[in-house]
Design a protein around this motif. Structure first.
Motif, PDB file in Angstrom:
ATOM      1  N   VAL A 115      -3.979   8.326  -0.611  1.00  0.00           N
ATOM      2  CA  VAL A 115      -3.524   9.576  -0.477  1.00  0.00           C
ATOM      3  C   VAL A 115      -3.993  10.163   1.079  1.00  0.00           C
ATOM      4  N   LEU A 116      -2.901  10.499   1.906  1.00  0.00           N
ATOM      5  CA  LEU A 116      -3.180  10.996   3.237  1.00  0.00           C
ATOM      6  C   LEU A 116      -2.380  12.216   3.654  1.00  0.00           C
ATOM      7  N   ASP A 117      -2.746  12.839   4.400  1.00  0.00           N
ATOM      8  CA  ASP A 117      -2.123  13.948   4.840  1.00  0.00           C
ATOM      9  C   ASP A 117      -1.607  13.656   6.377  1.00  0.00           C
ATOM     10  N   LEU A 118      -0.392  13.267   6.629  1.00  0.00           N
ATOM     11  CA  LEU A 118       0.207  12.857   7.774  1.00  0.00           C
ATOM     12  C   LEU A 118       0.172  13.893   8.949  1.00  0.00           C
ATOM     13  N   LYS A 119       0.152  15.028   8.401  1.00  0.00           N
ATOM     14  CA  LYS A 119      -0.315  16.324   9.360  1.00  0.00           C
ATOM     15  C   LYS A 119      -1.581  16.705   9.787  1.00  0.00           C
ATOM     16  N   ASP A 120      -2.496  16.048   8.990  1.00  0.00           N
ATOM     17  CA  ASP A 120      -4.110  16.146   9.425  1.00  0.00           C
ATOM     18  C   ASP A 120      -4.280  15.106  10.393  1.00  0.00           C
ATOM     19  N   PRO A 121      -5.114  15.403  11.485  1.00  0.00           N
ATOM     20  CA  PRO A 121      -5.209  14.596  12.724  1.00  0.00           C
ATOM     21  C   PRO A 121      -6.287  13.492  12.256  1.00  0.00           C
ATOM     22  N   LYS A 122      -7.252  13.767  11.385  1.00  0.00           N
ATOM     23  CA  LYS A 122      -8.083  12.521  10.848  1.00  0.00           C
ATOM     24  C   LYS A 122      -7.333  11.448  10.001  1.00  0.00           C
ATOM     25  N   ASP A 123      -6.541  12.084   9.063  1.00  0.00           N
ATOM     26  CA  ASP A 123      -5.642  11.029   8.386  1.00  0.00           C
ATOM     27  C   ASP A 123      -4.602  10.274   9.065  1.00  0.00           C
ATOM     28  N   SER A 124      -4.143  10.976  10.157  1.00  0.00           N
ATOM     29  CA  SER A 124      -3.134  10.532  11.127  1.00  0.00           C
ATOM     30  C   SER A 124      -3.797   9.285  11.609  1.00  0.00           C
ATOM     31  N   GLU A 125      -4.839   9.450  12.185  1.00  0.00           N
ATOM     32  CA  GLU A 125      -5.723   8.265  12.767  1.00  0.00           C
ATOM     33  C   GLU A 125      -5.794   7.067  11.777  1.00  0.00           C
ATOM     34  N   ILE A 132       0.769  -1.266  -0.010  1.00  0.00           N
ATOM     35  CA  ILE A 132       0.019   0.084   0.030  1.00  0.00           C
ATOM     36  C   ILE A 132       0.969   1.202  -0.024  1.00  0.00           C
ATOM     37  N   LYS A 133       0.962   1.703  -1.090  1.00  0.00           N
ATOM     38  CA  LYS A 133       1.792   3.053  -1.269  1.00  0.00           C
ATOM     39  C   LYS A 133       1.126   4.418  -0.731  1.00  0.00           C
ATOM     40  N   LEU A 134       1.544   5.000   0.260  1.00  0.00           N
ATOM     41  CA  LEU A 134       1.058   5.877   0.904  1.00  0.00           C
ATOM     42  C   LEU A 134       1.832   7.328   0.329  1.00  0.00           C
TER      43      LEU A 134
END
Length: 387
Positions: free
Chosen positions: A72-82, A35-37
């Motif tokens: 696609v996820l934003d590692l600095k976004d709290p929801k995406d981090s979860e 899984i490529k993030l």
């Protein structure tokens, strides 16, 4: 076809550009689910060289990312981090190639991820490693080629330093990281314990140069540039002009020199006292090279290649890469695997570089569009969590 070695292994791939994606590509070739993030802009290699490519899939990207799934996820976004934390808990392997400290600051360093998955295999790939005085320095392939001494090994004795003509350190680092991950997974199977792997490009470059770095460490042997002359220093293990093109010979031992003389129709070389043994041939290398080059001028490189093969002499015409890839010998070696771009255009990608009799090699699937598998991966994540 039977089960592949890494079938059932789930890899969360934070890597970008080359060394890291090469590592995870080799895992995918062995059956792992990768899984490529990616960020919203995607891996830099999607538009390598500043060119715009269909669906954001450049040839360079396709060559090391086929068969992976993109989210696609934003590692600095709290929801995406979860969401990322939930994915980590469901994965066997995490691979990242940020500069040391970046993943810790984002909350996804080894300790944080191990807390989510105690038997996790976590691999960090960087220029200089996670420890040492250079750990924070930026690095790309040619920087490591320069620092490792690699650039001083190629060329003629008086030529300036020159990088190898492709990103060889990135490539070997990726393959070494895949080896390390596979070894750690085997150890986990036996012990139940995960692993943290610190893979540095500089270390990998030194390891890759074991044929010269090893003698340097063990006996103080200082390598020197010797052009196309082979590791043996035999004057007939070199590259020669022919009547059409160049050919490389691998003639070292006495019986090989005798085969060469017969193939050239120059048995008189065997009775020449200058060339009677290996030491004499090395002392009179220039004269021997002149004799061999004169004999080779009668035919072109491809014709000589066939003649030498019939005589058991190791030799190859010098080919460019497209010609080498098109050689019919490779058609039965499972080296070139069929794939396609997202728009259906057929392409080929490289296989693992060896043949496994029982597990075989499966085509890896096509390279992904940016975020193509978002819904699918997140849905599966929810299903796994519900079990």
């Amino acid at each position: 076809m039977t089960m592949q070695a890494l079938e059932g292994v789930r890899v969360l791939d934070f890597t970008h550009v080359l060394a890291g994606p090469i590592a995870t590509y080799h895992l995918a070739l062995q059956g792992a689910e990768v899984i490529k993030l990616e960020s919203a802009t995607g891996d830099t290699m999607r538009h390598y060289g500043g060119q715009t490519h269909v669906d954001g899939v450049s040839p360079s990207f396709a060559s090391v990312n086929s068969g992976k799934r993109s989210i696609v996820l934003d590692l600095k976004d709290p929801k995406d981090s979860e969401t990322v934390r939930q994915l980590v808990a469901q994965c066997d392997v995490v691979v990242e190639n940020f500069r040391p400290g970046v993943m810790d600051r984002l909350g996804f360093g080894y300790e944080a991820c191990q807390a989510l998955r105690p038997d996790l295999v976590y691999c960090s790939i960087s220029g200089f490693g996670q420890t040492g005085s250079l750990r924070g320095n930026p690095a790309i392939d040619q920087i490591i080629q320069s620092m490792s001494g690699l650039m001083t090994l190629s060329g003629e004795p008086e030529s300036p330093s020159m990088r190898v003509g492709f990103p060889i350190v990135d490539t070997f680092t990726g393959v070494l990281a895949a080896h390390a991950i596979t070894t750690a997974l085997l150890r986990r199977e036996r012990t139940g314990q995960g692993e943290y792997l610190d893979v540095a490009m500089l270390d990998a470059a030194m390891n890759m140069m074991i044929s010269v770095a090893g003698p340097c460490l063990a006996g103080g042997v200082r390598p020197r540039k010797q052009g196309n002359l082979g590791y043996s220093n035999s004057p007939t293990a070199d590259t020669f002009e022919t009547g059409d093109g160049e050919i490389t010979l691998g003639v070292v031992r006495q019986e090989q020199f005798e085969q060469l003389a017969a193939a050239l129709g120059r048995e008189d070389l065997l009775s020449d006292p200058r060339f009677a043994d290996r030491g004499g041939r090395q002392r009179h290398a220039a004269a021997l090279r002149e004799e061999v080059t004169a004999a080779l001028s009668r035919h072109g490189a491809l014709a000589w290649e066939a003649i030498f093969a019939a005589q058991g002499v190791a030799a190859s015409a010098v080919r460019d890469l497209p010609t080498a890839l098109a050689h019919p010998h490779l058609d039965g070696r499972a080296l070139k695997l069929d794939s396609e771009l997202p728009d259906g255009t057929p392409i080929q990608v490289l296989g693992p570089g060896y043949i496994a009799r029982y597990s075989g090699v499966r085509p890896p699937g096509r390279p992904p569009r940016l975020g193509e598998h978002q819904a699918e991966v997140l849905a599966q994540m929810g299903e796994r969590a519900a079990r």
